[in-house]
Motif scaffolding. Sequence first.
Motif, PDB file in Angstrom:
ATOM      1  N   SER A   1       0.778  -1.194  -0.065  1.00  0.00           N
ATOM      2  CA  SER A   1       0.035   0.007  -0.123  1.00  0.00           C
ATOM      3  C   SER A   1       1.032   1.352   0.185  1.00  0.00           C
ATOM      4  O   SER A   1       0.625   2.206  -0.697  1.00  0.00           O
ATOM      5  N   LEU A   2       1.920   1.197   0.876  1.00  0.00           N
ATOM      6  CA  LEU A   2       2.679   2.361   0.944  1.00  0.00           C
ATOM      7  C   LEU A   2       3.376   2.676  -0.396  1.00  0.00           C
ATOM      8  O   LEU A   2       3.400   4.005  -1.088  1.00  0.00           O
ATOM      9  N   SER A   3       4.103   1.823  -0.982  1.00  0.00           N
ATOM     10  CA  SER A   3       4.710   2.011  -2.352  1.00  0.00           C
ATOM     11  C   SER A   3       3.598   2.469  -3.386  1.00  0.00           C
ATOM     12  O   SER A   3       4.072   3.344  -4.021  1.00  0.00           O
ATOM     13  N   VAL A   4       2.562   1.861  -3.516  1.00  0.00           N
ATOM     14  CA  VAL A   4       1.500   2.489  -4.459  1.00  0.00           C
ATOM     15  C   VAL A   4       1.226   3.989  -4.212  1.00  0.00           C
ATOM     16  O   VAL A   4       1.245   4.636  -5.258  1.00  0.00           O
ATOM     17  N   HIS A   5       1.056   4.294  -3.015  1.00  0.00           N
ATOM     18  CA  HIS A   5       0.716   5.530  -2.804  1.00  0.00           C
ATOM     19  C   HIS A   5       1.978   6.555  -3.034  1.00  0.00           C
ATOM     20  O   HIS A   5       1.773   7.384  -3.643  1.00  0.00           O
ATOM     21  N   ALA A   6       3.281   6.037  -2.824  1.00  0.00           N
ATOM     22  CA  ALA A   6       4.495   6.814  -2.964  1.00  0.00           C
ATOM     23  C   ALA A   6       4.442   6.851  -4.547  1.00  0.00           C
ATOM     24  O   ALA A   6       4.799   8.236  -5.214  1.00  0.00           O
ATOM     25  N   VAL A   7       4.203   6.034  -5.482  1.00  0.00           N
ATOM     26  CA  VAL A   7       4.281   5.957  -6.749  1.00  0.00           C
ATOM     27  C   VAL A   7       3.353   7.168  -7.307  1.00  0.00           C
ATOM     28  O   VAL A   7       3.473   7.688  -8.174  1.00  0.00           O
ATOM     29  N   LEU A   8       1.932   6.925  -6.945  1.00  0.00           N
ATOM     30  CA  LEU A   8       0.819   7.632  -7.295  1.00  0.00           C
ATOM     31  C   LEU A   8       1.244   9.066  -6.814  1.00  0.00           C
ATOM     32  O   LEU A   8       1.033  10.081  -7.793  1.00  0.00           O
ATOM     33  N   MET A   9       1.819   9.295  -5.909  1.00  0.00           N
ATOM     34  CA  MET A   9       2.323  10.617  -5.463  1.00  0.00           C
ATOM     35  C   MET A   9       3.431  11.556  -6.415  1.00  0.00           C
ATOM     36  O   MET A   9       3.107  12.379  -6.766  1.00  0.00           O
ATOM     37  N   VAL A  10       4.306  10.322  -6.829  1.00  0.00           N
ATOM     38  CA  VAL A  10       5.342  11.297  -7.551  1.00  0.00           C
ATOM     39  C   VAL A  10       4.811  11.151  -8.925  1.00  0.00           C
ATOM     40  O   VAL A  10       4.858  12.253  -9.628  1.00  0.00           O
ATOM     41  N   LEU A  11       3.952  10.284  -9.452  1.00  0.00           N
ATOM     42  CA  LEU A  11       3.383  10.482 -10.785  1.00  0.00           C
ATOM     43  C   LEU A  11       2.118  11.844 -10.829  1.00  0.00           C
ATOM     44  O   LEU A  11       2.399  12.468 -11.876  1.00  0.00           O
ATOM     45  N   LEU A  12       1.652  12.065  -9.669  1.00  0.00           N
ATOM     46  CA  LEU A  12       0.745  12.944  -9.703  1.00  0.00           C
ATOM     47  C   LEU A  12       1.619  14.212  -9.617  1.00  0.00           C
ATOM     48  O   LEU A  12       0.977  15.236 -10.588  1.00  0.00           O
ATOM     49  N   CYS A  13       2.762  14.243  -9.227  1.00  0.00           N
ATOM     50  CA  CYS A  13       3.536  15.472  -9.314  1.00  0.00           C
ATOM     51  C   CYS A  13       3.835  15.977 -10.685  1.00  0.00           C
ATOM     52  O   CYS A  13       4.013  16.903 -11.246  1.00  0.00           O
ATOM     53  N   MET A  14       4.432  14.784 -11.405  1.00  0.00           N
ATOM     54  CA  MET A  14       4.805  14.968 -12.698  1.00  0.00           C
ATOM     55  C   MET A  14       3.737  15.276 -13.946  1.00  0.00           C
ATOM     56  O   MET A  14       3.931  15.850 -14.969  1.00  0.00           O
ATOM     57  N   LEU A  15       2.279  14.783 -13.466  1.00  0.00           N
ATOM     58  CA  LEU A  15       1.381  14.550 -14.523  1.00  0.00           C
ATOM     59  C   LEU A  15       0.417  15.717 -14.412  1.00  0.00           C
ATOM     60  O   LEU A  15      -0.495  15.651 -15.029  1.00  0.00           O
ATOM     61  N   PHE A  16       0.551  16.243 -13.190  1.00  0.00           N
ATOM     62  CA  PHE A  16      -0.561  17.164 -12.812  1.00  0.00           C
ATOM     63  C   PHE A  16      -1.082  18.368 -13.925  1.00  0.00           C
ATOM     64  O   PHE A  16      -2.167  18.674 -14.133  1.00  0.00           O
ATOM     65  N   PRO A  17      -0.036  18.894 -14.759  1.00  0.00           N
ATOM     66  CA  PRO A  17      -0.612  19.866 -15.565  1.00  0.00           C
ATOM     67  C   PRO A  17      -1.422  18.967 -16.698  1.00  0.00           C
ATOM     68  O   PRO A  17      -2.394  19.769 -17.003  1.00  0.00           O
ATOM     69  N   LEU A  18      -1.054  17.771 -16.980  1.00  0.00           N
ATOM     70  CA  LEU A  18      -1.786  17.211 -17.921  1.00  0.00           C
ATOM     71  C   LEU A  18      -3.365  16.836 -17.172  1.00  0.00           C
ATOM     72  O   LEU A  18      -4.507  16.902 -17.798  1.00  0.00           O
ATOM     73  N   LEU A  19      -3.320  16.543 -16.079  1.00  0.00           N
ATOM     74  CA  LEU A  19      -4.459  16.247 -15.305  1.00  0.00           C
ATOM     75  C   LEU A  19      -5.321  17.369 -15.231  1.00  0.00           C
ATOM     76  O   LEU A  19      -6.697  17.427 -15.377  1.00  0.00           O
ATOM     77  N   SER A  20      -4.563  18.535 -14.969  1.00  0.00           N
ATOM     78  CA  SER A  20      -5.491  19.755 -14.944  1.00  0.00           C
ATOM     79  C   SER A  20      -6.492  19.793 -16.403  1.00  0.00           C
ATOM     80  O   SER A  20      -7.410  20.272 -16.376  1.00  0.00           O
ATOM     81  N   SER A  21      -5.455  19.846 -17.433  1.00  0.00           N
ATOM     82  CA  SER A  21      -6.033  20.135 -18.781  1.00  0.00           C
ATOM     83  C   SER A  21      -7.189  19.089 -19.261  1.00  0.00           C
ATOM     84  O   SER A  21      -8.022  19.552 -19.589  1.00  0.00           O
ATOM     85  N   ILE A  22      -6.857  17.751 -18.820  1.00  0.00           N
ATOM     86  CA  ILE A  22      -7.744  17.044 -19.436  1.00  0.00           C
ATOM     87  C   ILE A  22      -9.037  16.508 -18.355  1.00  0.00           C
ATOM     88  O   ILE A  22      -9.906  16.124 -18.944  1.00  0.00           O
ATOM     89  N   TYR A  23      -8.679  17.043 -17.180  1.00  0.00           N
ATOM     90  CA  TYR A  23      -9.948  16.592 -16.254  1.00  0.00           C
ATOM     91  C   TYR A  23     -10.427  17.546 -15.262  1.00  0.00           C
ATOM     92  O   TYR A  23     -11.666  17.756 -15.395  1.00  0.00           O
ATOM     93  N   VAL A  24      -9.480  18.441 -14.622  1.00  0.00           N
ATOM     94  CA  VAL A  24     -10.046  19.304 -13.757  1.00  0.00           C
ATOM     95  C   VAL A  24     -10.628  20.647 -14.550  1.00  0.00           C
ATOM     96  O   VAL A  24     -11.651  21.058 -13.975  1.00  0.00           O
ATOM     97  N   ASN A  25      -9.991  21.099 -15.445  1.00  0.00           N
ATOM     98  CA  ASN A  25     -10.517  22.137 -16.292  1.00  0.00           C
ATOM     99  C   ASN A  25     -12.061  21.907 -16.670  1.00  0.00           C
ATOM    100  O   ASN A  25     -12.797  22.574 -16.325  1.00  0.00           O
ATOM    101  N   PRO A  26     -12.093  20.733 -17.420  1.00  0.00           N
ATOM    102  CA  PRO A  26     -13.468  20.499 -17.584  1.00  0.00           C
ATOM    103  C   PRO A  26     -14.444  20.276 -16.790  1.00  0.00           C
ATOM    104  O   PRO A  26     -15.615  20.654 -16.519  1.00  0.00           O
ATOM    105  N   LEU A  27     -13.890  19.812 -15.377  1.00  0.00           N
ATOM    106  CA  LEU A  27     -14.559  19.742 -14.148  1.00  0.00           C
ATOM    107  C   LEU A  27     -15.171  21.132 -13.857  1.00  0.00           C
ATOM    108  O   LEU A  27     -16.489  21.564 -13.380  1.00  0.00           O
TER     109      LEU A  27
END
Lengths: 662, 289
Positions: A524-550
């Motif tokens: 569980s801890l490892s998955v969280h850590a990976v998610l965290m790092v991924l989120l940091c790197m991909l969050f501009p993408l997440l912003s444009s494809i998901y949060v902005n439409p939201l």
Amino acid sequence: MMEMPIVPFLIIFPVIMACLMFVARAENVRRVLAFSGAVVIMAGSVVLAVQWFMNGSKLMTLYVETEVADHCILAAEILLMCVVTFLSFKYRKYWVCLLSIIPTCAMVWYELSGSKGLAPEDVMVRSDGIGLLSGVVGEYHIYIDRLSVLMCLIVGVIGGLIAIYAIGYMQGYHNHHKDVEDRSYYFMTILFLFLGAMFGFVLSESLLWIDFFWELTSVCSFLLIGYTREEEAIHNSFRALWMNLFGGCALAVGILYFALQYGTVSLHVLVAMGEAKEFGAATIAVALIAFAALTKAAQLPFSTWLIGAMVAPTPSSALLHSATMVKAGIYVLFRLSPAMHGTTTEAMIAFVGGFTFLATSLMAIAQSDGKTILAFSTISNLGLMVACAGVGHPETIWAGVFLMIFHAISKSLLFQDVGATENSLHSRDVEDMHGLIYILPRLGMFMFIGIAGMFLAPFGMLISKWSALRASVDERNIILVLFIVFGSATTSLYWTKWMGKLVSHTHLTEAKMNDVTKPTETLSLSVHAVLMVLLCMLFPLLSSIYVNPLIKEMFGKATGVLPDNILVVLVAIILLVFAVPIISFVYSRKMTFNRKGAYMNGVNTGDDRSFVDSFGERKTLWLSNHYYKDLVGSRKLMKPSQIFTVSVLIVMLVIIIGGAIV
Amino acid sequence: MSMTEIILVVCYILFAPLLGGLLDGIDRKISARMQRRVGPPLLQPFYDVVKLFSKQVIIVSRSQIFFLLSYFVLIVLTGAMFFAGTDILLCFFVMSTGATFLYFAGMVTSTPYSTMGANRELLQMLAYEPAVLLTCVGFYLAEGTFNVSEIATSKYSAILYLPGFFIAFVFILTIKMRKSPFDLSTSHHMHQELVKGLTTEMGARNLAIFQVTEWYENVFLLGVVGLYIVNASYYSLIAVVLVVLFTFFLEILIDNTSARVKWDTMLKLSWGVTIFTAGINLIILMIIK
């Protein structure tokens, strides 16, 4: 209309799992069951997101006829009331049951007698989005849009991981706490029930359903907090219960008042009417529901319940702080934010949120217990989210959504990590974590990632703060600007302090500790850590494809929150922050150097741990962080802040309700 | 990015340490004269750094260099971003992250003086951060943008709208430039030349890196002072130079005329000044703009 069988599955499956957990008393069987159940829940939430995406990510309204479900919920509501009444009599807190009986009876009365359904010509506020003109107003019960899918993903993925973590953790917990009766089956039961309640909560459109799931989460958290049945646990659990039920009363009053006035119990109709600002009852309902959300999100003056909640085993804290419970409060506020924009409710919510952000981050400075720091920081961060929701500007909601995502992952990671560290280190005091990164490298690393995710550049928290600040300047909310400015300084202080402890060299490097973390916990801890790092790197993408439409979905207009040049700079910083340690590592490996002992203003005895002073005495070195307890301790600040916020809330509510009625 | 900005960034990266070192030399010279001493040669800071680089490396903790290099890179990045005309709030965020790495560099050694200095560095961050963030808010209110190049080319100098913010910023500049009465983190002991708080356990190359980073940072901070003054007209650059030099002189004067205060006085004073000057300015500005 599209049918989505995954929706009822997500709500009902965790409940079935809960029953299974209760029945399966053989530990091995239960572990396997819990693991597979958690995986199914995680997969389920992902399936929901994918299916919804395949359908063109449009708003979906489901289940117009739900008589059976309505009856089931009614029965469950009464059952819940009985449980609360029974327990409050058992532990002699008689008055608490009133907070459950009164709203439940009112709700039951309304459901059995009340007129439901709404003639379309009554309310024609907004022609877009929720189909007010299409004639199905207020009759569907489930509503799926980007916000609810996002919430489902948080609840499903983070909640599922916490359940997996709990399997291993409870084993270790009962190895250390022999005095506590092993009721792991009960713990897992409530855990799964909680997840079901959260799914129901974020997917419901009917306010009556929302009310039920709301009460269910309150009772679940109460049961989790009281798990150990020790005196402190019981005391704290009842405090959590009464505060949340009190919020539940406000919610029920708000819903009933609105329903009796306009004959509808649709959340979106409520928001649309609130947005139009011509309907007094809607304004009152919005204010009362927002007030209820403050209790759930543990804002001042109701913060003490969440701090008391730490007495329970760690998975329950992780659950309450990250994926469920407090996020329910934030979710409601996000939903209501278009309706709050430009009203006195906005001022109330933004003020209380901003004040909580600053006050609790100050109190966090004085704490040295890892879990207490996390609890205060949760409340403080939620304060910022509440303030963002309160302002109700598209930009602040954007910031708030990101804060929520980052917070969910990093808080869950941190709680689980502190729990695992406690099992190995036998302490969760930050002072004892001196050099954790060398003693328990894996856990230390995870903790470092989690904390960095909470506040360091280039992680997303910072960007959220950036846009929250900008939006509150745009809104000319002076007091909120000051809260954010001072609050972010104090927030950095307590996190940095903690991180500094982790990286400090210990002089016990040779004595690596025995890491007793169970495989499920590490997973569980490892998955969280990976998610965290991924989120940091991909969050501009997440912003444009998901949060902005939201945001567009919620406000009907898009905002370019993140300018492109900032994006470029961010990517550069991210690369740098990852590159620098690697480069300097390589550089320092080739470096030739001599070591020397530390300067101690006395004769260093050679191991950097003690020195001989001018009287020839041997003194041992002890390094500690500063805590400024007499300046910002919670004993000193909590009561005044509570009194202050109570008076603010009373005055504001009187103004709002009085203004709407007159 | 326009040509001017590229040139500015390149100039910053190449010449900021020279300018910073020179200012340091001037600082020592003026301070000496204020104390009726002759003082070291103007280029003494450079001699010192060159010598530090050539010395044998003796360290307490191997990983200190990680953190110092990160500090160095982030501060250079801060300045580069500033002179490239990007978002000023982001510049300051990167600066605070850099300062955090400096804190780690102090903590990592686990030695008494260094840890004590690092703890104080953290307090200093707490003291100056609100004023720094408010500076950004002030620019945004006055010019409607966080973008440095747009602020710099606006019609009127920002200071016309932001006198209170300017005072708060100059106040915390004393903390940031490690000047008395707020030089808590790098001075701690009576033999200040030997024991310098946070930097106690930095030697040779490490100390040189720290020193050069400070120069970079000072030039950036004086750049922010200049940003208050500059406007679209080229003549404003003369005013910028004058105001920056005056501010620098003011810091030296304060340094030499005040005794170090305790941490709580520093915190209360800097927060008080921030709330009072910048806060009142903020309220007025929000009403009129």
